[in-house]
Design an enzyme around this catalytic site. Structure first.
Site, PDB file in Angstrom:
ATOM      1  N   LYS A  53     -20.886   6.672   8.530  1.00  0.00           N
ATOM      2  CA  LYS A  53     -19.581   6.045   8.755  1.00  0.00           C
ATOM      3  C   LYS A  53     -19.033   6.560  10.071  1.00  0.00           C
ATOM      4  O   LYS A  53     -19.368   7.677  10.499  1.00  0.00           O
ATOM      5  CB  LYS A  53     -18.608   6.399   7.622  1.00  0.00           C
ATOM      6  CG  LYS A  53     -17.468   5.415   7.464  1.00  0.00           C
ATOM      7  CD  LYS A  53     -17.884   4.207   6.651  1.00  0.00           C
ATOM      8  CE  LYS A  53     -16.769   3.210   6.516  1.00  0.00           C
ATOM      9  NZ  LYS A  53     -17.094   2.171   5.522  1.00  0.00           N
TER      10      LYS A  53
ATOM     11  N   GLY B 230      -4.510  -7.867  -3.104  1.00  0.00           N
ATOM     12  CA  GLY B 230      -5.034  -7.880  -1.736  1.00  0.00           C
ATOM     13  C   GLY B 230      -5.582  -9.263  -1.452  1.00  0.00           C
ATOM     14  O   GLY B 230      -6.509  -9.724  -2.135  1.00  0.00           O
ATOM     15  N   TYR B 231      -4.993  -9.953  -0.459  1.00  0.00           N
ATOM     16  CA  TYR B 231      -5.469 -11.314  -0.167  1.00  0.00           C
ATOM     17  C   TYR B 231      -6.037 -11.383   1.247  1.00  0.00           C
ATOM     18  O   TYR B 231      -5.742 -12.285   2.018  1.00  0.00           O
ATOM     19  CB  TYR B 231      -4.327 -12.335  -0.383  1.00  0.00           C
ATOM     20  CG  TYR B 231      -4.837 -13.626  -0.975  1.00  0.00           C
ATOM     21  CD1 TYR B 231      -5.579 -13.630  -2.142  1.00  0.00           C
ATOM     22  CD2 TYR B 231      -4.588 -14.847  -0.354  1.00  0.00           C
ATOM     23  CE1 TYR B 231      -6.070 -14.805  -2.685  1.00  0.00           C
ATOM     24  CE2 TYR B 231      -5.072 -16.037  -0.893  1.00  0.00           C
ATOM     25  CZ  TYR B 231      -5.815 -16.003  -2.056  1.00  0.00           C
ATOM     26  OH  TYR B 231      -6.306 -17.169  -2.589  1.00  0.00           O
ATOM     27  N   GLY B 232      -6.854 -10.386   1.578  1.00  0.00           N
ATOM     28  CA  GLY B 232      -7.525 -10.352   2.876  1.00  0.00           C
ATOM     29  C   GLY B 232      -8.901 -10.959   2.740  1.00  0.00           C
ATOM     30  O   GLY B 232      -9.141 -11.833   1.889  1.00  0.00           O
ATOM     31  N   ASN B 233      -9.841 -10.483   3.540  1.00  0.00           N
ATOM     32  CA  ASN B 233     -11.178 -11.061   3.558  1.00  0.00           C
ATOM     33  C   ASN B 233     -11.823 -11.056   2.173  1.00  0.00           C
ATOM     34  O   ASN B 233     -12.298 -12.081   1.687  1.00  0.00           O
ATOM     35  CB  ASN B 233     -12.043 -10.293   4.566  1.00  0.00           C
ATOM     36  CG  ASN B 233     -13.401 -10.934   4.714  1.00  0.00           C
ATOM     37  OD1 ASN B 233     -13.508 -12.125   4.940  1.00  0.00           O
ATOM     38  ND2 ASN B 233     -14.453 -10.150   4.538  1.00  0.00           N
TER      39      ASN B 233
ATOM     40  N   GLY C 283     -10.408 -10.359  -0.938  1.00  0.00           N
ATOM     41  CA  GLY C 283      -9.587 -10.938  -2.013  1.00  0.00           C
ATOM     42  C   GLY C 283      -9.554 -12.458  -2.002  1.00  0.00           C
ATOM     43  O   GLY C 283      -9.747 -13.102  -3.032  1.00  0.00           O
TER      44      GLY C 283
END
Ligand code: NAD
Length: 421
Positions: free
Chosen positions: A110, A222-225, A227
Protein backbone atom coordinates in the site's frame (compact mmCIF):
# COMPACT_ATOMS: atom_id res chain seq x y z
CA UNK A 1 -17.81 -4.03 26.58
CA UNK A 2 -16.71 -0.49 25.75
CA UNK A 3 -15.52 0.36 22.25
CA UNK A 4 -11.92 1.48 22.06
CA UNK A 5 -11.93 5.14 21.00
CA UNK A 6 -11.43 5.33 17.22
CA UNK A 7 -8.51 7.76 17.55
CA UNK A 8 -6.42 5.32 19.57
CA UNK A 9 -7.37 2.23 17.59
CA UNK A 10 -4.03 1.86 15.85
CA UNK A 11 -4.89 0.02 12.61
CA UNK A 12 -1.59 -1.85 12.46
CA UNK A 13 -2.05 -3.15 16.02
CA UNK A 14 -5.52 -4.35 14.99
CA UNK A 15 -4.00 -6.09 11.94
CA UNK A 16 -1.35 -7.77 14.11
CA UNK A 17 -3.97 -8.87 16.66
CA UNK A 18 -5.94 -10.49 13.84
CA UNK A 19 -2.85 -12.43 12.74
CA UNK A 20 -2.18 -13.60 16.32
CA UNK A 21 -5.77 -14.79 16.69
CA UNK A 22 -5.69 -16.85 13.50
CA UNK A 23 -2.11 -17.97 14.14
CA UNK A 24 -3.25 -19.64 17.36
CA UNK A 25 -6.08 -21.41 15.59
CA UNK A 26 -3.73 -22.61 12.83
CA UNK A 27 -1.12 -23.58 15.46
CA UNK A 28 1.53 -21.68 13.50
CA UNK A 29 5.23 -21.93 14.21
CA UNK A 30 6.10 -18.80 16.30
CA UNK A 31 8.85 -17.90 13.83
CA UNK A 32 6.46 -17.95 10.87
CA UNK A 33 3.97 -15.91 12.91
CA UNK A 34 6.69 -13.26 13.43
CA UNK A 35 7.30 -13.08 9.66
CA UNK A 36 3.58 -12.55 9.03
CA UNK A 37 3.41 -9.74 11.61
CA UNK A 38 6.14 -7.64 9.94
CA UNK A 39 6.20 -5.75 6.64
CA UNK A 40 9.03 -6.86 4.36
CA UNK A 41 10.02 -3.39 3.15
CA UNK A 42 9.05 0.19 4.00
CA UNK A 43 10.02 3.23 1.99
CA UNK A 44 9.49 6.77 3.29
CA UNK A 45 10.04 9.58 0.80
CA UNK A 46 10.19 13.34 1.38
CA UNK A 47 10.00 15.23 -1.87
CA UNK A 48 9.60 18.84 -3.03
CA UNK A 49 6.73 20.09 -5.19
CA UNK A 50 6.48 23.53 -6.76
CA UNK A 51 3.07 25.02 -5.94
CA UNK A 52 1.07 27.30 -8.24
CA UNK A 53 2.19 30.43 -6.35
CA UNK A 54 5.86 29.59 -6.96
CA UNK A 55 6.59 28.35 -3.42
CA UNK A 56 8.09 24.92 -2.69
CA UNK A 57 6.40 22.41 -0.40
CA UNK A 58 7.91 19.21 0.87
CA UNK A 59 5.49 16.25 1.03
CA UNK A 60 5.95 12.95 2.84
CA UNK A 61 4.87 9.71 1.21
CA UNK A 62 5.17 5.99 1.91
CA UNK A 63 5.16 2.69 0.09
CA UNK A 64 4.97 -0.37 2.32
CA UNK A 65 5.57 -3.77 0.71
CA UNK A 66 4.13 -6.16 3.25
CA UNK A 67 4.58 -9.66 1.93
CA UNK A 68 5.44 -11.16 -1.47
CA UNK A 69 5.42 -14.88 -0.70
CA UNK A 70 2.65 -15.41 -3.30
CA UNK A 71 3.80 -13.00 -6.03
CA UNK A 72 4.54 -9.35 -6.85
CA UNK A 73 3.29 -6.73 -4.38
CA UNK A 74 -0.10 -5.15 -5.11
CA UNK A 75 -2.02 -2.34 -3.45
CA UNK A 76 -3.50 1.12 -3.82
CA UNK A 77 -2.17 4.62 -3.21
CA UNK A 78 -4.08 6.89 -0.84
CA UNK A 79 -3.93 10.69 -0.73
CA UNK A 80 -5.23 11.90 2.63
CA UNK A 81 -4.28 14.28 5.42
CA UNK A 82 -4.56 11.41 7.94
CA UNK A 83 -2.16 9.06 6.13
CA UNK A 84 0.37 7.60 8.57
CA UNK A 85 2.99 4.88 8.35
CA UNK A 86 0.94 2.62 10.64
CA UNK A 87 -2.17 3.09 8.52
CA UNK A 88 -0.23 2.22 5.35
CA UNK A 89 1.30 -0.80 7.13
CA UNK A 90 -2.16 -2.05 8.15
CA UNK A 91 -3.62 -1.54 4.67
CA UNK A 92 -0.65 -3.34 3.09
CA UNK A 93 -1.14 -6.23 5.51
CA UNK A 94 -4.86 -6.49 4.65
CA UNK A 95 -3.99 -6.43 0.93
CA UNK A 96 -1.79 -9.49 1.51
CA UNK A 97 -4.73 -11.45 2.93
CA UNK A 98 -7.17 -10.10 0.34
CA UNK A 99 -5.02 -11.25 -2.61
CA UNK A 100 -4.46 -14.59 -0.92
CA UNK A 101 -8.11 -15.30 -0.13
CA UNK A 102 -9.09 -14.31 -3.69
CA UNK A 103 -6.55 -16.82 -5.02
CA UNK A 104 -4.66 -14.30 -7.15
CA UNK A 105 -0.85 -14.51 -7.42
CA UNK A 106 0.02 -11.28 -5.63
CA UNK A 107 1.48 -10.17 -2.34
CA UNK A 108 0.25 -7.10 -0.48
CA UNK A 109 1.41 -3.47 -0.49
CA UNK A 110 0.00 0.00 0.00
CA UNK A 111 1.13 3.57 -0.54
CA UNK A 112 0.11 6.98 0.68
CA UNK A 113 0.98 10.66 0.64
CA UNK A 114 0.13 13.03 3.48
CA UNK A 115 -1.69 15.81 1.62
CA UNK A 116 -5.08 17.43 1.15
CA UNK A 117 -6.01 16.90 -2.49
CA UNK A 118 -9.23 18.88 -1.95
CA UNK A 119 -7.19 22.11 -1.60
CA UNK A 120 -4.74 21.39 -4.44
CA UNK A 121 -5.08 22.48 -8.06
CA UNK A 122 -4.97 19.84 -10.79
CA UNK A 123 -1.47 21.01 -11.73
CA UNK A 124 -0.22 20.74 -8.14
CA UNK A 125 -1.77 17.28 -7.83
CA UNK A 126 -0.11 16.18 -11.08
CA UNK A 127 3.33 17.48 -10.05
CA UNK A 128 3.02 15.85 -6.62
CA UNK A 129 1.91 12.55 -8.18
CA UNK A 130 4.75 12.51 -10.71
CA UNK A 131 7.37 13.34 -8.09
CA UNK A 132 6.00 10.70 -5.69
CA UNK A 133 5.97 8.14 -8.55
CA UNK A 134 9.56 9.04 -9.35
CA UNK A 135 10.55 8.70 -5.67
CA UNK A 136 9.02 5.22 -5.32
CA UNK A 137 10.05 4.12 -8.85
CA UNK A 138 13.06 2.34 -7.32
CA UNK A 139 10.77 -0.31 -5.86
CA UNK A 140 7.70 -0.48 -8.17
CA UNK A 141 7.29 -2.10 -11.60
CA UNK A 142 5.14 -4.72 -13.38
CA UNK A 143 7.19 -7.57 -11.93
CA UNK A 144 7.81 -5.99 -8.52
CA UNK A 145 4.94 -3.92 -7.18
CA UNK A 146 1.81 -2.70 -8.98
CA UNK A 147 -0.06 0.26 -7.41
CA UNK A 148 -3.74 1.12 -8.00
CA UNK A 149 -6.20 3.86 -6.93
CA UNK A 150 -7.46 4.23 -3.36
CA UNK A 151 -9.03 7.10 -1.41
CA UNK A 152 -8.71 10.40 -3.37
CA UNK A 153 -6.71 8.87 -6.21
CA UNK A 154 -8.27 7.71 -9.49
CA UNK A 155 -7.66 6.70 -13.11
CA UNK A 156 -6.06 10.08 -13.85
CA UNK A 157 -3.58 9.60 -10.99
CA UNK A 158 -2.70 6.18 -12.39
CA UNK A 159 -2.24 7.65 -15.89
CA UNK A 160 0.29 10.19 -14.51
CA UNK A 161 2.17 7.43 -12.67
CA UNK A 162 2.20 5.19 -15.77
CA UNK A 163 3.50 8.12 -17.86
CA UNK A 164 6.19 9.07 -15.32
CA UNK A 165 7.55 5.51 -15.10
CA UNK A 166 7.36 5.17 -18.90
CA UNK A 167 9.37 8.39 -19.33
CA UNK A 168 12.04 7.10 -16.93
CA UNK A 169 12.28 3.74 -18.72
CA UNK A 170 12.11 5.15 -22.24
CA UNK A 171 9.20 2.94 -23.32
CA UNK A 172 5.52 2.48 -22.41
CA UNK A 173 5.02 0.46 -19.21
CA UNK A 174 1.23 0.00 -18.86
CA UNK A 175 1.59 -2.92 -16.43
CA UNK A 176 3.12 -0.74 -13.69
CA UNK A 177 -0.30 0.34 -12.36
CA UNK A 178 -3.92 -0.84 -12.60
CA UNK A 179 -7.16 1.13 -12.51
CA UNK A 180 -5.98 3.04 -15.60
CA UNK A 181 -8.28 4.70 -18.12
CA UNK A 182 -9.26 2.36 -20.99
CA UNK A 183 -7.31 4.55 -23.45
CA UNK A 184 -3.96 3.47 -21.97
CA UNK A 185 -4.65 -0.19 -21.18
CA UNK A 186 -7.35 -0.18 -18.50
CA UNK A 187 -9.70 -3.17 -18.33
CA UNK A 188 -13.35 -3.18 -19.25
CA UNK A 189 -15.47 -3.78 -16.16
CA UNK A 190 -12.90 -2.41 -13.66
CA UNK A 191 -15.14 0.53 -12.62
CA UNK A 192 -17.92 -1.73 -11.32
CA UNK A 193 -15.74 -4.76 -10.42
CA UNK A 194 -15.79 -4.28 -6.64
CA UNK A 195 -19.59 -3.94 -6.62
CA UNK A 196 -20.15 -6.80 -9.05
CA UNK A 197 -17.97 -9.01 -6.85
CA UNK A 198 -19.91 -7.83 -3.79
CA UNK A 199 -23.14 -8.78 -5.55
CA UNK A 200 -21.80 -12.28 -6.32
CA UNK A 201 -20.72 -12.68 -2.67
CA UNK A 202 -24.18 -11.57 -1.50
CA UNK A 203 -25.84 -14.01 -3.91
CA UNK A 204 -23.69 -16.92 -2.72
CA UNK A 205 -24.42 -16.14 0.94
CA UNK A 206 -28.15 -15.65 0.32
CA UNK A 207 -28.52 -18.98 -1.43
CA UNK A 208 -26.82 -20.80 1.46
CA UNK A 209 -28.85 -18.96 4.10
CA UNK A 210 -32.17 -19.42 2.32
CA UNK A 211 -32.60 -15.67 1.75
CA UNK A 212 -34.47 -14.81 -1.48
CA UNK A 213 -32.79 -11.86 -3.20
CA UNK A 214 -35.74 -11.13 -5.49
CA UNK A 215 -37.70 -8.51 -3.58
CA UNK A 216 -35.22 -8.51 -0.65
CA UNK A 217 -34.75 -5.07 0.91
CA UNK A 218 -31.27 -3.49 0.68
CA UNK A 219 -29.74 -0.51 2.51
CA UNK A 220 -26.44 0.93 1.24
CA UNK A 221 -24.26 3.28 3.29
CA UNK A 222 -22.04 5.39 1.01
CA UNK A 223 -23.13 6.23 -2.53
CA UNK A 224 -19.72 6.51 -4.19
CA UNK A 225 -18.12 4.15 -6.68
CA UNK A 226 -18.75 0.96 -4.70
CA UNK A 227 -22.15 1.86 -3.20
CA UNK A 228 -23.96 3.11 -6.28
CA UNK A 229 -22.81 0.30 -8.59
CA UNK A 230 -23.80 -2.25 -5.92
CA UNK A 231 -27.29 -0.76 -5.54
CA UNK A 232 -27.73 -0.68 -9.33
CA UNK A 233 -26.54 -4.28 -9.80
CA UNK A 234 -28.59 -5.68 -6.91
CA UNK A 235 -31.73 -4.09 -8.40
CA UNK A 236 -31.02 -4.87 -12.04
CA UNK A 237 -29.51 -8.36 -11.79
CA UNK A 238 -30.98 -9.78 -8.55
CA UNK A 239 -34.37 -8.03 -8.49
CA UNK A 240 -33.76 -6.67 -4.97
CA UNK A 241 -35.49 -3.58 -3.63
CA UNK A 242 -33.20 -0.67 -2.72
CA UNK A 243 -34.93 1.07 0.22
CA UNK A 244 -32.16 3.26 1.67
CA UNK A 245 -28.88 4.84 0.56
CA UNK A 246 -26.68 7.57 2.02
CA UNK A 247 -23.65 9.76 1.44
CA UNK A 248 -21.58 12.05 3.65
CA UNK A 249 -24.50 14.50 3.88
CA UNK A 250 -27.02 11.87 5.12
CA UNK A 251 -29.42 9.31 3.71
CA UNK A 252 -32.82 8.64 2.19
CA UNK A 253 -35.39 5.94 2.96
CA UNK A 254 -38.53 4.65 1.29
CA UNK A 255 -40.08 1.30 2.29
CA UNK A 256 -41.45 1.00 -1.27
CA UNK A 257 -37.97 1.24 -2.77
CA UNK A 258 -36.61 3.56 -5.48
CA UNK A 259 -34.61 3.50 -8.69
CA UNK A 260 -30.89 3.61 -7.73
CA UNK A 261 -29.86 4.93 -11.17
CA UNK A 262 -32.23 7.89 -10.89
CA UNK A 263 -30.92 8.59 -7.37
CA UNK A 264 -27.37 8.72 -8.74
CA UNK A 265 -28.42 11.21 -11.43
CA UNK A 266 -30.15 13.27 -8.71
CA UNK A 267 -26.98 13.20 -6.55
CA UNK A 268 -24.82 14.23 -9.51
CA UNK A 269 -27.12 17.20 -10.16
CA UNK A 270 -27.68 18.35 -6.56
CA UNK A 271 -24.59 17.06 -4.76
CA UNK A 272 -26.58 14.88 -2.35
CA UNK A 273 -28.97 11.93 -2.30
CA UNK A 274 -31.15 13.77 0.22
CA UNK A 275 -34.23 15.44 -1.22
CA UNK A 276 -34.86 12.68 -3.79
CA UNK A 277 -38.63 12.74 -4.45
CA UNK A 278 -40.76 10.18 -2.61
CA UNK A 279 -38.20 9.44 0.11
CA UNK A 280 -37.72 10.68 3.63
CA UNK A 281 -34.47 11.84 5.20
CA UNK A 282 -32.59 9.47 7.46
CA UNK A 283 -29.26 9.70 9.28
CA UNK A 284 -26.31 7.46 8.46
CA UNK A 285 -26.61 5.91 11.94
CA UNK A 286 -30.33 5.13 11.50
CA UNK A 287 -29.70 3.61 8.06
CA UNK A 288 -27.47 0.96 9.62
CA UNK A 289 -30.25 -0.12 11.98
CA UNK A 290 -33.07 -0.42 9.42
CA UNK A 291 -35.12 -3.61 9.27
CA UNK A 292 -33.73 -4.80 5.91
CA UNK A 293 -32.56 -8.08 4.45
CA UNK A 294 -29.15 -6.81 3.34
CA UNK A 295 -27.01 -4.02 4.72
CA UNK A 296 -24.01 -2.91 2.65
CA UNK A 297 -21.60 -0.53 4.36
CA UNK A 298 -19.74 1.05 1.42
CA UNK A 299 -18.25 4.20 2.96
CA UNK A 300 -15.87 4.29 5.91
CA UNK A 301 -14.25 2.15 8.56
CA UNK A 302 -15.58 1.62 12.13
CA UNK A 303 -19.28 2.13 11.30
CA UNK A 304 -20.61 -0.97 13.06
CA UNK A 305 -19.25 -1.00 16.61
CA UNK A 306 -20.18 -2.57 19.94
CA UNK A 307 -22.45 0.48 20.43
CA UNK A 308 -24.83 -0.38 17.57
CA UNK A 309 -24.12 -4.04 16.66
CA UNK A 310 -26.91 -5.20 18.98
CA UNK A 311 -29.44 -3.19 16.94
CA UNK A 312 -28.43 -4.30 13.41
CA UNK A 313 -31.48 -6.06 11.94
CA UNK A 314 -30.12 -7.15 8.54
CA UNK A 315 -29.56 -10.87 7.97
CA UNK A 316 -26.51 -10.25 5.76
CA UNK A 317 -23.92 -7.48 6.12
CA UNK A 318 -21.98 -7.16 2.85
CA UNK A 319 -18.78 -5.17 3.47
CA UNK A 320 -18.07 -3.05 0.39
CA UNK A 321 -15.90 -0.74 2.51
CA UNK A 322 -12.64 -1.77 4.13
CA UNK A 323 -12.90 -2.22 7.90
CA UNK A 324 -16.51 -1.03 8.51
CA UNK A 325 -17.02 -3.49 11.41
CA UNK A 326 -14.92 -3.47 14.59
CA UNK A 327 -13.69 -6.78 16.08
CA UNK A 328 -16.04 -6.30 19.08
CA UNK A 329 -19.01 -5.79 16.76
CA UNK A 330 -18.02 -8.91 14.80
CA UNK A 331 -18.44 -11.03 17.93
CA UNK A 332 -21.83 -9.51 18.75
CA UNK A 333 -23.15 -9.98 15.22
CA UNK A 334 -21.94 -13.57 15.05
CA UNK A 335 -23.68 -14.44 18.32
CA UNK A 336 -26.88 -12.81 17.04
CA UNK A 337 -26.82 -14.88 13.84
CA UNK A 338 -26.03 -11.99 11.45
CA UNK A 339 -23.79 -13.16 8.60
CA UNK A 340 -21.02 -10.66 7.87
CA UNK A 341 -19.32 -11.03 4.50
CA UNK A 342 -15.85 -9.75 5.41
CA UNK A 343 -14.13 -7.01 3.38
CA UNK A 344 -11.11 -9.09 2.29
CA UNK A 345 -13.52 -11.48 0.55
CA UNK A 346 -16.59 -9.35 -0.18
CA UNK A 347 -14.82 -6.41 -1.87
CA UNK A 348 -12.05 -8.55 -3.41
CA UNK A 349 -13.62 -8.18 -6.87
CA UNK A 350 -11.75 -4.89 -7.33
CA UNK A 351 -8.28 -6.30 -6.94
CA UNK A 352 -9.30 -9.38 -8.94
CA UNK A 353 -10.14 -7.27 -12.00
CA UNK A 354 -6.98 -5.21 -11.34
CA UNK A 355 -5.16 -8.53 -11.69
CA UNK A 356 -7.04 -9.15 -14.96
CA UNK A 357 -5.96 -5.69 -16.16
CA UNK A 358 -2.31 -6.49 -15.42
CA UNK A 359 -2.60 -9.88 -17.18
CA UNK A 360 -4.09 -8.17 -20.25
CA UNK A 361 -1.28 -5.56 -20.20
CA UNK A 362 1.43 -8.24 -20.02
CA UNK A 363 -0.22 -10.25 -22.81
CA UNK A 364 -1.02 -7.14 -24.85
CA UNK A 365 -4.33 -8.81 -25.57
CA UNK A 366 -7.64 -7.49 -24.27
CA UNK A 367 -10.80 -9.25 -23.13
CA UNK A 368 -14.45 -8.40 -23.69
CA UNK A 369 -16.59 -7.17 -20.79
CA UNK A 370 -18.37 -10.57 -20.80
CA UNK A 371 -15.05 -12.39 -20.40
CA UNK A 372 -14.03 -10.10 -17.53
CA UNK A 373 -17.38 -10.57 -15.75
CA UNK A 374 -17.44 -14.34 -16.11
CA UNK A 375 -13.84 -14.72 -14.90
CA UNK A 376 -14.65 -12.43 -11.96
CA UNK A 377 -17.69 -14.55 -11.10
CA UNK A 378 -15.57 -17.70 -11.22
CA UNK A 379 -13.00 -16.22 -8.81
CA UNK A 380 -15.61 -14.82 -6.40
CA UNK A 381 -17.59 -18.06 -6.24
CA UNK A 382 -14.44 -20.11 -5.68
CA UNK A 383 -13.13 -17.80 -2.95
CA UNK A 384 -16.54 -17.65 -1.29
CA UNK A 385 -16.83 -21.43 -1.27
CA UNK A 386 -13.49 -21.97 0.46
CA UNK A 387 -14.30 -19.37 3.14
CA UNK A 388 -17.83 -20.69 3.67
CA UNK A 389 -16.60 -24.26 4.08
CA UNK A 390 -13.98 -23.19 6.64
CA UNK A 391 -16.60 -21.14 8.52
CA UNK A 392 -18.96 -24.12 8.67
CA UNK A 393 -16.28 -26.67 9.56
CA UNK A 394 -14.52 -24.60 12.23
CA UNK A 395 -17.73 -22.99 13.54
CA UNK A 396 -16.24 -19.50 13.31
CA UNK A 397 -17.43 -16.27 11.71
CA UNK A 398 -16.74 -15.58 8.04
CA UNK A 399 -13.99 -13.05 8.81
CA UNK A 400 -11.92 -15.46 10.85
CA UNK A 401 -12.55 -18.12 8.22
CA UNK A 402 -11.33 -15.76 5.45
CA UNK A 403 -8.18 -14.99 7.46
CA UNK A 404 -7.60 -18.70 8.08
CA UNK A 405 -7.82 -19.49 4.36
CA UNK A 406 -5.63 -16.50 3.42
CA UNK A 407 -2.94 -16.99 6.05
CA UNK A 408 -2.74 -20.76 5.48
CA UNK A 409 -1.96 -20.13 1.78
CA UNK A 410 0.83 -17.66 2.58
CA UNK A 411 2.26 -20.06 5.17
CA UNK A 412 2.19 -22.87 2.60
CA UNK A 413 4.18 -20.64 0.23
CA UNK A 414 6.82 -20.15 2.96
CA UNK A 415 6.92 -23.88 3.55
CA UNK A 416 7.69 -24.71 -0.07
CA UNK A 417 9.94 -21.69 -0.71
CA UNK A 418 11.88 -22.10 2.54
CA UNK A 419 13.60 -19.36 4.48
CA UNK A 420 16.50 -17.80 2.53
CA UNK A 421 19.43 -18.56 2.60
P1 NAD B 1 -15.90 6.94 -3.01
O1 NAD B 1 -15.09 8.10 -2.56
O2 NAD B 1 -16.26 6.82 -4.45
O3 NAD B 1 -17.29 6.89 -2.20
C1 NAD B 1 -17.39 7.01 -0.81
C2 NAD B 1 -18.83 7.37 -0.46
O4 NAD B 1 -18.95 7.41 0.95
C3 NAD B 1 -19.27 8.75 -0.97
O5 NAD B 1 -20.58 8.65 -1.45
C4 NAD B 1 -19.25 9.60 0.29
O6 NAD B 1 -20.19 10.66 0.22
C5 NAD B 1 -19.65 8.57 1.31
N1 NAD B 1 -19.31 8.96 2.66
C6 NAD B 1 -18.24 9.66 3.11
N2 NAD B 1 -18.35 9.85 4.43
C7 NAD B 1 -19.49 9.26 4.82
C8 NAD B 1 -20.14 9.11 6.06
N3 NAD B 1 -19.66 9.67 7.16
N4 NAD B 1 -21.28 8.41 6.09
C9 NAD B 1 -21.80 7.89 4.96
N5 NAD B 1 -21.25 8.00 3.76
C10 NAD B 1 -20.11 8.69 3.71
O7 NAD B 1 -15.12 5.65 -2.51
P2 NAD B 1 -15.28 4.14 -2.99
O8 NAD B 1 -14.25 3.85 -4.02
O9 NAD B 1 -16.72 3.86 -3.29
O10 NAD B 1 -14.82 3.38 -1.66
C11 NAD B 1 -15.71 3.18 -0.58
C12 NAD B 1 -15.13 2.14 0.35
O11 NAD B 1 -14.90 0.93 -0.38
C13 NAD B 1 -13.76 2.50 0.98
O12 NAD B 1 -13.70 1.91 2.27
C14 NAD B 1 -12.77 1.80 0.06
O13 NAD B 1 -11.53 1.53 0.71
C15 NAD B 1 -13.55 0.52 -0.22
N6 NAD B 1 -13.10 -0.19 -1.43
C16 NAD B 1 -13.17 0.39 -2.65
C17 NAD B 1 -12.77 -0.33 -3.78
C18 NAD B 1 -12.89 0.26 -5.16
O14 NAD B 1 -12.65 -0.48 -6.13
N7 NAD B 1 -13.29 1.52 -5.34
C19 NAD B 1 -12.28 -1.63 -3.64
C20 NAD B 1 -12.23 -2.21 -2.38
C21 NAD B 1 -12.66 -1.47 -1.28
Amino acid sequence: MADEPKETLNPFEVAQRQIDRVGKRLKLDPGVLEILKHPKRELTVNFPVRMDDGSIRVYTGYRVQYNDALGPFKGGIRYHWNVSLDEVRALSCWMTWKCSVMGIPYGGAKGGVICNPKTMSKGENERMTRRYASAISIIIGPEKDIPAPDVYTDGQTMAWIMDTISMQMGYAVPGVVTGKPIAIGGSLGRDEATSRGLMYATREAASRLGVKLRGATVAVQGYGNVGHHYARLMAAEQGSKIVAVSDSTGGIYSPDGFDPVKVLAFKEKTGSVQGYPGTKKITNEALLELDVGILAPCALENQITSANAGRIKAKIVAEGANGPTTPEADDILYKRGVTVLPDILANGGGVTVSYFEWVQNLQEFFWTKEEVDSKLEFHMVKAFKSVWETHAKEKIDMRQAAYMVAIARVVEAYKVRGIYP
